[in-house]
Scaffold this motif. Structure first.
Motif, mmCIF file in Angstrom:
data_model
loop_
_atom_site.group_PDB
_atom_site.id
_atom_site.type_symbol
_atom_site.label_atom_id
_atom_site.label_comp_id
_atom_site.label_asym_id
_atom_site.label_seq_id
_atom_site.Cartn_x
_atom_site.Cartn_y
_atom_site.Cartn_z
ATOM 1 N N ALA A 16 -74.823 37.080 -46.784
ATOM 2 C CA ALA A 16 -75.057 36.683 -47.965
ATOM 3 C C ALA A 16 -73.843 35.679 -48.503
ATOM 4 C CB ALA A 16 -75.523 37.667 -48.991
ATOM 5 N N HIS A 17 -72.556 36.116 -48.202
ATOM 6 C CA HIS A 17 -71.564 35.544 -48.679
ATOM 7 C C HIS A 17 -71.330 34.204 -48.082
ATOM 8 C CE1 HIS A 17 -67.393 34.316 -50.117
ATOM 9 N NE2 HIS A 17 -67.095 34.245 -48.539
ATOM 10 N N HIS A 18 -71.174 33.038 -49.199
ATOM 11 C CA HIS A 18 -70.830 31.755 -48.459
ATOM 12 C C HIS A 18 -69.575 31.336 -48.417
ATOM 13 C CE1 HIS A 18 -75.243 29.967 -49.665
ATOM 14 N NE2 HIS A 18 -75.274 30.958 -48.796
ATOM 15 N N PHE A 19 -69.093 31.046 -47.276
ATOM 16 C CA PHE A 19 -67.909 30.328 -47.000
ATOM 17 C C PHE A 19 -67.907 28.859 -47.392
ATOM 18 C CE2 PHE A 19 -68.023 34.414 -44.218
ATOM 19 C CZ PHE A 19 -66.865 34.844 -44.464
ATOM 20 N N HIS B 202 -52.039 30.090 -35.832
ATOM 21 C CA HIS B 202 -52.596 31.240 -36.632
ATOM 22 C C HIS B 202 -53.886 31.694 -36.131
ATOM 23 C CE1 HIS B 202 -49.560 29.137 -39.276
ATOM 24 N NE2 HIS B 202 -49.402 30.240 -39.695
ATOM 25 N N THR B 203 -54.682 30.664 -35.533
ATOM 26 C CA THR B 203 -55.800 30.984 -35.242
ATOM 27 C C THR B 203 -56.990 31.749 -36.029
ATOM 28 O OG1 THR B 203 -54.501 31.331 -33.056
ATOM 29 C CG2 THR B 203 -57.103 31.411 -32.796
ATOM 30 N N PRO B 204 -56.893 30.957 -37.228
ATOM 31 C CA PRO B 204 -57.774 32.056 -38.144
ATOM 32 C C PRO B 204 -59.241 31.933 -37.826
ATOM 33 C CG PRO B 204 -57.445 29.642 -38.845
ATOM 34 C CD PRO B 204 -56.642 29.942 -37.770
ATOM 35 N N LEU B 205 -59.948 32.920 -38.106
ATOM 36 C CA LEU B 205 -61.416 32.916 -37.858
ATOM 37 C C LEU B 205 -62.099 31.928 -38.256
ATOM 38 C CD1 LEU B 205 -61.770 36.788 -38.483
ATOM 39 C CD2 LEU B 205 -61.727 35.769 -36.305
ATOM 40 N N GLU B 206 -61.969 31.429 -39.713
ATOM 41 C CA GLU B 206 -62.378 30.220 -40.211
ATOM 42 C C GLU B 206 -61.643 29.063 -40.331
ATOM 43 O OE1 GLU B 206 -64.563 28.976 -44.670
ATOM 44 O OE2 GLU B 206 -63.214 30.914 -44.476
ATOM 45 N N GLY C 240 -60.832 26.798 -48.513
ATOM 46 C CA GLY C 240 -60.173 28.157 -48.129
ATOM 47 C C GLY C 240 -58.619 27.860 -47.940
ATOM 48 N N THR C 241 -57.998 28.172 -48.992
ATOM 49 C CA THR C 241 -56.458 28.238 -49.204
ATOM 50 C C THR C 241 -56.076 29.382 -49.625
ATOM 51 O OG1 THR C 241 -54.561 26.890 -50.253
ATOM 52 C CG2 THR C 241 -56.718 26.949 -51.312
ATOM 53 N N GLN C 242 -54.449 29.778 -49.339
ATOM 54 C CA GLN C 242 -53.869 31.048 -49.985
ATOM 55 C C GLN C 242 -53.347 30.407 -51.307
ATOM 56 O OE1 GLN C 242 -52.839 31.934 -45.520
ATOM 57 N NE2 GLN C 242 -51.818 33.463 -46.849
ATOM 58 N N ASP D 90 -64.168 33.457 -51.004
ATOM 59 C CA ASP D 90 -63.416 34.540 -50.192
ATOM 60 C C ASP D 90 -63.345 33.835 -48.702
ATOM 61 O OD1 ASP D 90 -63.473 35.905 -52.394
ATOM 62 O OD2 ASP D 90 -64.376 37.455 -51.435
ATOM 63 N N THR D 91 -62.196 33.869 -48.007
ATOM 64 C CA THR D 91 -62.053 32.921 -46.985
ATOM 65 C C THR D 91 -61.782 33.886 -45.521
ATOM 66 O OG1 THR D 91 -61.002 31.352 -48.554
ATOM 67 C CG2 THR D 91 -60.241 31.181 -45.984
ATOM 68 N N GLY D 92 -62.107 33.134 -44.605
ATOM 69 C CA GLY D 92 -62.118 34.001 -43.263
ATOM 70 C C GLY D 92 -60.834 33.947 -42.673
ATOM 71 N N SER D 93 -59.463 34.419 -43.457
ATOM 72 C CA SER D 93 -58.681 34.737 -42.649
ATOM 73 C C SER D 93 -57.458 33.329 -43.181
ATOM 74 C CB SER D 93 -58.426 35.183 -41.264
ATOM 75 O OG SER D 93 -58.734 34.270 -40.493
ATOM 76 N N GLY D 94 -55.888 33.772 -43.059
ATOM 77 C CA GLY D 94 -55.255 32.709 -43.228
ATOM 78 C C GLY D 94 -53.813 33.074 -42.257
#
Length: 720
Positions: A218-221, A344-348, A366-368, A394-398
């Protein structure tokens, strides 16, 4: 103060576009236009990318709002990138308001709605943002109590708060009934917060507040988002780093239906209705690039040593005389350690959706550092920051890799030309190539001890990778510690743990080298020279759980340990490795980690953070390494860049030391720093081979050069 290895926050912007006059007025519309001249000489930390000295608002309404339905909305500029601060911050608010956590909603990382925030990095959320929200929630609770006291004409001290309601004898009122949707405008000077010893919601393993949305999809990246009339975009990448565009033939691509080419200096972008057309158009572009020769990976460490940048180098005050300490030492060891660039190889992968509306720009990305990206966008297009809004789903890792806003600027540039919203999603190859890397480094260490195991001298020089975690926690009278900035062949910047991983690897490996020189047990040697009681506590806890005193290394099994302190967290790691004489390969069998970061906010999620750091650390310890040659990345795919797999994960045992008498510190970074040296020490204790480079096994399938049958490894016998 920002750590020096956050190079990306001090770098020049990746893009700066000069609006053509007709495009500018098309965007801004008619009327009188006043332009704000940006000071482009200002350092990054003043322009917002590194953090601007804005004071935090001290009115409750800036941080909390109680809706008419009783929902409490808390606002924070922090971003959720998988570390689960959405839950821990909700716990802080619920704790102080005495409200159910289900009634707490967090609005995060929206520059139009949330107070300014420097960024989500450095394990700062728990020690800085949680106390801020806790203070505001406590002030809101006290304000509600006084509202109820006035309504009921009773002493405020007689009113209790629980379950989101205020009570006095038979009288009861919800938060919503008292506020009736009004904002709480009180300015907060101080408010009594709940000590950790009395926590009932904080300090417990509250489930992830958005778990259902995550597991159900349900969450939209950012990559899931869609806007009306939206198009897809992609950027033509240069043939090498720092290349300049010599020529472009875009005729074939421009002839494609619904394809638009945007050419602005060295920037070339493509806009199309879908990804398939986009890929075809990019492939049809004929570009020639010009680049000067650049260093290659095989020359990396010599290059770093020979290209200093004295302006950024730092040194701690020297204690005593290292040379005299070395002369008085009974055992001396000197060694050089090296650390490779890693991704870094983030998931997203990076993604952004950009939309212009009457001269104002909104970007979802998606940023920190949302406020930093806002500044980057404003600077790129020469518009006021007030005309830019950045929203971070909400982001898939950073992992420290999403501190810059290139993809946001790229999407905004294409959207400006299209006159419609544009989405850009970086490919995995783009993520590997055009993001920044964890800095490589060369570390030179010289140490000496007396016969009784006391450290007599310590000299430590780090070239390029950074100064985080560079100081030794061990007591030594003669000490010299320096960080030397150098030119970097590749773009580099923040990574989980910063340079603390490299510096702990070198320091804890060298401590073992000194212990081996004396024939002294590595644990005994460390404890003899450790005065910090918090670090001693985690080291002793990990060793006891591991069964250190009962172990003995063999040619097929080795045991190693390491410890350290960083970002207010204390960690000790014990590792067991097995070595197959027939296959000459290393496998991590078991890792015991003890961690302490003050009062624990959420035990289960803290355990996940610790174990996540350990698993991530396996890659950097054993096989992650960026290969490059003359401005090109040679392994920009997961098929060629080895990250930890399920089969690499050992048995993990985690001990959490809960210090309710101490403030809570962050835990996103420190747990990673102990693994690599513990593994290296375990390999040495089994084989007598000391590996001084990270990664230790850089090539997929590489074998370990074990001693031949007629060679005797220099074992170190542990206690027992």
């Amino acid at each position: 103060m920002l750590e020096v290895e956050r190079y990306e926050l001090f770098a020049a912007p990746a893009y700066r576009f000069d609006l053509e006059r007709r495009d500018f007025f098309k965007l801004m519309g008619g009327g009188l236009v006043l332009l704000l001249a940006l000071d482009r000489s200002a350092p990054a930390q003043e322009s917002g990318r590194g953090g601007r000295g804005q004071g935090l608002p001290q009115t409750i309404s800036a941080w909390l709002h109680i809706g008419e339905d009783g929902t409490v909305t808390a606002f924070t500029g922090k971003t959720e990138v998988g570390q689960n601060i959405r839950t821990s911050l909700a716990q802080a608010v619920a704790e102080e308001l005495r409200a159910p956590i289900a009634s707490i909603k967090l609005v995060m990382a929206d520059t139009a709605l949330t107070p300014y925030d420097m960024g989500t990095f450095g394990s700062r959320t728990t020690p800085t943002m949680a106390p801020q929200l806790r203070k505001m929630a406590a002030a809101a609770r006290e304000t509600l109590i006084h509202l109820a006291a006035e309504k009921w004409n009773v002493d405020p001290a007689a009113i209790t708060v629980s379950g989101g309601r205020l009570k006095y004898r038979e009288q009861s009122a919800s938060f919503a009934e008292l506020t009736q949707g009004r904002q709480l405008m009180k300015t907060v000077d101080d408010a009594p917060v709940t000590p950790a010893t009395h926590w009932t919601i904080a300090g417990t393993s509250v489930p992830k507040t958005t778990a259902r949305d995550m597991v159900t999809g349900a969450h939209h990246f950012t990559s899931d988002l869609s806007r009306p009339n939206m198009l897809s975009g992609r950027v033509l990448r240069p043939s090498a780093f720092n290349a300049k565009l010599a020529s472009l033939d875009a005729r074939e691509a421009e002839a494609m239906h619904d394809v638009k080419i945007v050419h602005d200096g060295d920037f070339v972008g493509v806009i199309a209705p879908d990804e398939i057309t986009l890929a075809a158009a990019i492939a049809a572009l004929k570009a020639e690039w010009k680049a000067d020769p650049q260093p290659s990976g095989k020359d990396l460490f010599a290059y770093l040593k020979s290209h200093p940048e004295t302006s950024s180098s730092r040194a701690a005050p020297e204690q005593g005389s290292v040379d005299q300490g070395i002369q008085s030492s009974d055992f001396i060891r000197e060694a050089t350690y090296t650390v490779a660039y890693i991704a870094h190889t983030p998931l997203e992968p990076r993604a952004a959706v950009a939309e212009w509306n009457e001269g104002k720009l909104t970007v979802w990305t998606g940023t920190q550092v949302p406020f930093g990206v806002r500044s980057e966008l404003a600077e790129a297009f020469g518009i006021p920051e007030s005309n830019v809004r950045v929203i971070v789903p909400d982001t898939g890792s950073g992992y420290g890799g999403k501190h810059s806003g290139e993809v946001a600027v790229e999407a905004a540039r294409l959207a400006r030309s299209a006159g419609r919203p544009v989405k850009i999603i970086w490919t995995r190859e783009e993520e590997f190539t055009w993001a920044y890397f964890r800095p490589a480094g060369v570390i030179e260490v010289r140490g000496g001890t007396l016969k009784d195991g006391s450290l007599a001298a310590w000299e430590f020089h780090n070239y390029n990778s950074g100064g985080s975690g560079i100081e030794t926690p061990y007591a030594v009278q003669n000490k010299k510690v320096e960080f030397h900035a150098t030119e970097s062949p590749l773009r580099q910047g923040s990574y989980r743990g910063l340079a603390a991983t490299a510096n702990h690897f070198a320091r804890e490996s060298h401590m073992d080298e000194l212990a081996a020189a004396m024939g002294m047990d590595p644990l005994e040697f460390r404890l003899k020279n450790l005065k910090n009681e918090r670090l001693r506590a985690v080291l002793q806890a990990a060793a006891a759980k591991f069964g250190w005193e009962k172990l003995k290394s063999t040619p097929t099994h080795g045991f190693g340990l390491a410890c350290g302190v960083e970002k207010g967290g204390y960690v000790a790691c014990c590792a067991e490795v097995s070595i197959s004489p027939s296959e000459e390969k290393v496998k991590i069998e078991r890792v015991v980690t003890a961690f302490e970061c003050g009062a624990i906010v959420n035990p289960e999620h803290l355990k996940n953070q610790v174990e996540g750091g350990v698993i991530m650390g396996i890659g950097g310890a054993l096989f992650e390494s960026i290969e490059f040659d003359n401005g090109r990345i040679l392994n920009p795919h997961l098929a060629k860049y080895r990250v930890p797999r399920f089969s690499d994960v050992p048995v993990l045992e985690t001990l959490l030391l809960d210090r309710k008498d101490l403030p809570s510190a962050g835990a996103g970074e420190t747990p990673i720093v102990g693994l690599a040296p513990a593994i290296g020490n375990a390999i040495f204790h089994a084989t007598g081979i000391r590996i001084r480079s990270l990664p230790m096994l850089p090539t997929v399938g590489q074998t370990l050069p074990l001693p031949s049958a007629n060679q005797k490894p220099s074992f170190v016998t542990l206690k027992g």
